[in-house]
Design an enzyme around this catalytic site. Sequence first.
Site, PDB file in Angstrom:
ATOM      1  N   HIS A 129       0.871  -1.181   0.000  1.00  0.00           N
ATOM      2  CA  HIS A 129       0.000   0.000   0.000  1.00  0.00           C
ATOM      3  C   HIS A 129       0.910   1.233   0.000  1.00  0.00           C
ATOM      4  CE1 HIS A 129      -2.815   2.972   1.709  1.00  0.00           C
ATOM      5  NE2 HIS A 129      -3.790   2.150   1.379  1.00  0.00           N
ATOM      6  N   ASP A 207       3.165  -3.583   7.924  1.00  0.00           N
ATOM      7  CA  ASP A 207       1.899  -2.869   7.834  1.00  0.00           C
ATOM      8  C   ASP A 207       0.791  -3.905   8.048  1.00  0.00           C
ATOM      9  OD1 ASP A 207      -0.441  -1.731   7.034  1.00  0.00           O
ATOM     10  OD2 ASP A 207       0.218  -1.231   5.005  1.00  0.00           O
ATOM     11  N   GLN A 210      -4.331  -4.296   7.151  1.00  0.00           N
ATOM     12  CA  GLN A 210      -5.292  -5.194   6.509  1.00  0.00           C
ATOM     13  C   GLN A 210      -5.272  -6.580   7.153  1.00  0.00           C
ATOM     14  OE1 GLN A 210      -8.256  -4.857   4.715  1.00  0.00           O
ATOM     15  NE2 GLN A 210      -6.974  -3.337   3.720  1.00  0.00           N
ATOM     16  N   LYS A 233     -10.468  -0.204  10.451  1.00  0.00           N
ATOM     17  CA  LYS A 233     -10.643  -1.373   9.569  1.00  0.00           C
ATOM     18  C   LYS A 233     -11.091  -2.599  10.352  1.00  0.00           C
ATOM     19  CE  LYS A 233      -7.292   0.039   6.144  1.00  0.00           C
ATOM     20  NZ  LYS A 233      -8.036   0.443   4.949  1.00  0.00           N
ATOM     21  N   CYS A 372      -4.676   2.515  -3.743  1.00  0.00           N
ATOM     22  CA  CYS A 372      -3.421   3.030  -3.159  1.00  0.00           C
ATOM     23  C   CYS A 372      -2.277   2.055  -3.404  1.00  0.00           C
ATOM     24  CB  CYS A 372      -3.554   3.328  -1.671  1.00  0.00           C
ATOM     25  SG  CYS A 372      -4.761   4.586  -1.305  1.00  0.00           S
TER      26      CYS A 372
END
Length: 414
Positions: A129, A207, A210, A233, A372
Amino acid sequence: MAVTTMPSLDAHRLRADFPIFEQRFHGKPLAFLDSAASAQKPRAVLEAMTTFYETSYANVHRSVYQLAEMATEALESSRETVRGFLNAASPREVVFVRNATEGINLVAYAWGLSNLGPGDVVIATELEHHSNFVPWQYIARRTGASFRILPLDDGGELRLDALDGLAGDGRVKVVAVGVVSNALGTVNPVEQLAAWAHDRGAVVVADAAQAAPHRRVDVQALGCDFLAVSAHKMCGPSGVGALWGRAELLERMEPFLLGGHMIRSVGDEASSWAELPHKFEAGTAPMAEAVGFAAAVDYVQGVGLDAIERHEHELAAYALGRLAELPWVTTYGPPADRRAGIVSFDVDGVHPHDVAQVLDFEGVAIRAGHHCCQPLMRRLGVTATSRASFYLYTVPEEIDRLVTGLHKARKVFA
Ligand code: PMP
């Protein structure tokens, strides 16, 4: 005979926890297939925030009166909940930030500016991302470090075999990797990447924006050095996330944002910094948001992350199967058992924005665009895809409505 109890999840029942599903869109019930962008909120989260505002609200950490102590206690107990969720060793390692993007920027600036220079190598992946790509590209450029991209294979998986060649004889200092890709759903081999990075003395910046909503995230098992998540999220409010970092690294870092609360003392010439995690928490904290974040952690843990992961695998398999019936649809990414509940696809001859618009009139919300992930889009040879993403409240009937809507989109536009 051994009996294995599989975790189960009743998405039809869970939907009742989410007020948004009481509303109709274009006269139709909402098929919300855009949870990878942001998830809907259960009543438990909304009520936790309202209760905090109604009963315990004052600015934290700065007062001795009882109400302020209650607010401080609420913030710090939320931190402890997030610590447990990530299996961090200490709450000192959990910094509240606005979102995953801010958490990664914190590391890029506060660690990167002091530790990178010419001859150093920063590696980010081709499916990253922009949040874990652009900050590293930028800080590498500012410091004179070399920025390199770990490529994907045709199945959407990272090519770990390319790592040694990519590093060459440069000093690898950072490996930036998403735990789960928001565009393809790919679950990345972070543990293997971390072992390779640590052999070379690099830090791993994971990251988990997600991943955290969809599967267990254990910072100690992943073997990363920094990890960022966003509450929104995973059923929590917008405006808050967490950065986890190893205490020994955070301690040696300069602050990122400066101002109130993050100082120990302020002299006319220079200032000194507060203890962790406060050194990185300048200004008034996102107090109610942190309370909502903790309520979201309690909610998803109550449902069970193993059950959520299994539910999403089932939905991804179902969606890939249904889309495979349509010869004019191309899907991207790995097989269902190697991905979270995210499916990116293309309808021949119809732009993703047109697909999304037709689906909207059917009450089906999907995302269309580059997600993104422009480097990934270039790799796939497209400028945009359509993306359907699932969560604990998604039911297979919504995927059927997606497929019906795709037939309509094709009829209208192709
Ligand atoms: N990383 C991934 C994989 C994401 O999916 C997202 C959100 N689309 C982000 C980072 C950024 O999250 P936020 O906008 O909450 O900072």
